[in-house]
Design a protein around this motif. Structure first.
Motif, PDB file in Angstrom:
ATOM      1  N   TYR A  17       3.443  -9.919 -13.090  1.00 50.94           N
ATOM      2  CA  TYR A  17       3.259  -9.359 -11.749  1.00 50.94           C
ATOM      3  C   TYR A  17       3.068 -10.447 -10.696  1.00 50.94           C
ATOM      4  CZ  TYR A  17       2.477  -5.503 -14.911  1.00 50.94           C
ATOM      5  OH  TYR A  17       2.614  -4.592 -15.933  1.00 50.94           O
ATOM      6  N   ILE A 167       6.836  -1.891  -7.032  1.00 47.25           N
ATOM      7  CA  ILE A 167       5.377  -1.955  -7.170  1.00 47.25           C
ATOM      8  C   ILE A 167       4.762  -2.127  -5.780  1.00 47.25           C
ATOM      9  CG2 ILE A 167       3.417  -3.209  -8.170  1.00 47.25           C
ATOM     10  CD1 ILE A 167       5.266  -4.117 -10.416  1.00 47.25           C
ATOM     11  N   VAL A 188       0.484   0.209 -12.197  1.00 51.13           N
ATOM     12  CA  VAL A 188       1.661   0.139 -13.057  1.00 51.13           C
ATOM     13  C   VAL A 188       1.462   1.111 -14.220  1.00 51.13           C
ATOM     14  CG1 VAL A 188       3.080  -1.311 -14.549  1.00 51.13           C
ATOM     15  CG2 VAL A 188       2.097  -2.277 -12.465  1.00 51.13           C
TER      16      VAL A 188
END
Length: 243
Positions: A17, A167, A188
């Motif tokens: 991420y 995201i 997530v």
């Protein structure tokens, strides 16, 4: 799910991420900086460069394309595993703690894109300067590319939301106890994730104190990637050249 610790960089940098959030970083700007920097230092082809805290290797890979023999090191095994896909005879990547000397000498050691001031212990920042010095050959130069803290604090965006690759990242920034914090929250697969970046708000004077204690000579100071003169209030970067 809390993914935070005093060694925040050890967890956050090792997640996919982190790289998703920052995937749009300016590669062209980074390449121009490497062009400008290698030219300023008069580095010749095949000279050895250490890219300290190299991440996924974008600077290392480009420096190698310019003809330099490059070693990229980082604490994140995942980043090094990714960067290793680009290895060749004159480009290699290794997991390494930048506060400790590496096993070779180099014509230049680069610490780029505010990859300094992460450590919990103050001595580790000083030890990083000492490690860079120990890794320079007789004519070698050290380079630290840090944020200009005064400029960053004056222009701090307290809160923002960014959507990257589907995201939604909720970002909060603030200054506390001598550090600049960035809190990052996102979801997530119905799992709430939270990470914190924390970088010491080091000024030019702080670096000068490190250099004095490490017996390092500061040679030049620039304020941006075009290597223009540093101005305390208007320069976005603090780029230090030393040996």
């Amino acid at each position: 799910m809390l993914k935070d610790s005093t060694m925040w960089y050890a967890s956050w940098f090792d997640t996919p991420y982190y790289h998703i959030l920052y995937k749009d970083r300016g590669h062209q700007e980074a390449q121009q900086f490497m062009d400008n920097l290698s030219g300023y230092l008069s580095l010749e082809q095949d000279e050895k460069i250490l890219d300290l805290a190299c991440g996924k290797g974008r600077h290392s890979i480009y420096l190698n394309q310019l003809g330099f023999d490059v070693t990229g090191v980082d604490l994140s095994k995942n980043s090094i595993d990714y960067a290793a896909k680009f290895e060749n005879e004159t480009l290699r990547f290794r997991v390494h703690d930048m506060s400790k000397p590496y096993s070779e000498k180099f014509s230049a050691v680069f610490n780029l894109f505010t990859s300094f001031g992460y450590f919990e212990k103050e001595e580790c920042n000083l030890n990083t300067i000492k490690a860079i010095k120990s890794n320079l050959n007789e004519k070698g130069f050290g380079v630290i590319d840090f944020m200009n803290v005064d400029y960053v604090i004056d222009n701090l965006i307290p809160e923002e939301t960014k959507e990257v690759s589907g995201i939604i990242f909720h970002i909060k920034r603030y200054v506390k106890e001598g550090y600049i914090f960035k809190e990052i929250k996102f979801n997530v697969n119905d799992e709430e994730l939270f990470f914190t970046e924390r970088v010491k708000a080091l000024t030019l004077k702080d670096f000068q104190n490190y250099f004095e204690e490490a017996e390092v000579n500061l040679l030049d100071i620039f304020g941006n990637y075009q290597l223009e003169k540093f101005h305390k209030t208007t320069s976005p970067r603090l780029i230090l050249i030393f040996k």
